[in-house]
Design a protein around this motif. Structure first.
Motif: not given
Length: 296
Positions: A120-132
């Motif tokens: 639908s034209g929405v940009k997706i940004l997934q950030l990795p879960e920070a472990g440190n």
């Protein structure tokens, strides 16, 4: 003929000039279009408390139009629509907000929702879960770039907190053994092992996780004694139910034989510091936890 010849010469000179001007304006239009496409998003949905914290810390609050149910907004912040839980986001609820960008962690989903949003034209940004701390700083950089916001100030603050935590860990005579549990009467205790947010918080504060398995697992009565935790932690959402930890001793009497049980060394961790890996709330909670280790 001379005049006609001059006129002819002028027109022939104008033809390549016209072509050059057309090329110039076409290139300029492409540059402008590219710049517009790269402009900071004006309608952002954040899914996950730790991610929303970063959006606000980077100065992206004006663009925030909705959050998920795991987010705790500052008391002074304007009310925002809540669009489900970050692991089970509804397509219709998200699209109703007309977002340009959806940002969340790597557990954001489901995948079908993300695919439909992208289509639908929405940009997706997934950030990795920070472990440190280093991974948290990398997430800050990625999000700042996406939001077109300066990251220097928040990174300096995070780096200062990380340095302080490093010094605090080094000052501990011996790292305490920590057990983080989820408890339910009649069903025993589940402990958080490696690869979990509690494990990351324990290490950040200077403790050693009493269990070595991955994820969450049920503990046997015998294991509770053998693990010999110096501290027992639980999430703040269970603090009332567990009566500050006192109920644990009633539900699991063998805990009284552990160092933590003998000293009633229980600590209620802010549940928001456990959502989505190491975030800004985690740094503050790690400092408080370390101070507990020193005081007792």
């Amino acid at each position: 003929m001379f005049i006609d010849g001059t006129r002819t010469m002028t027109l022939s000179n104008l033809q390549p000039l016209t072509r050059a001007l057309c090329c110039f304006f076409s290139a300029a239009a492409l540059v402008f279009t590219g710049a517009a496409a790269a402009a900071a998003p004006e309608r952002v949905i954040s899914a996950g408390h730790s991610i929303t914290e970063l959006v606000l810390a980077l100065g992206g609050g004006d663009s925030l139009i909705a959050v998920d149910s795991s987010t705790r907004l500052p008391a002074e912040f304007r009310p925002l629509p809540v669009v489900g839980y970050y692991r089970q986001l509804p397509v219709e609820g998200l699209l109703a907000q007309n977002p340009q960008l959806l940002v969340g962690g790597d557990h954001m989903g489901p995948a079908t929702t993300l695919k439909l949003l992208q289509d639908s034209g929405v940009k997706i940004l997934q950030l990795p879960e920070a472990g440190n701390g280093e991974e948290l700083l990398r997430n800050i950089d990625r999000l700042a770039q996406e939001l077109d916001k300066p990251a220097a100030a928040i990174k300096q603050s995070v780096q200062a907190q990380l340095r302080a935590l490093t010094a605090a860990r080094a000052a501990l005579a011996q790292p305490p053994r920590i057990l983080f549990v989820r408890a339910q009467q009649g069903r025993g205790l589940k402990a958080a092992g490696t690869g979990t947010s509690p494990d990351s918080l324990i290490r950040l504060a200077g403790g050693v996780n009493a269990v070595a398995f991955e994820g969450y697992k049920q503990l046997s009565d015998e294991a509770l004694v053998e693990l010999r935790p110096d501290w027992i932690l639980f999430s703040s959402d269970q603090a009332e139910q567990l009566n500050g930890g006192a109920e644990l001793l009633q539900w699991q009497p063998l805990l009284k034989l552990t160092p933590a049980g003998k000293r009633s060394a229980f600590y209620s961790v802010d549940g928001y510091a456990l959502l989505g890996g190491i975030g800004l709330a985690s740094l503050k909670e790690a400092k408080k936890l370390n101070e507990k280790f020193v005081a007792k």
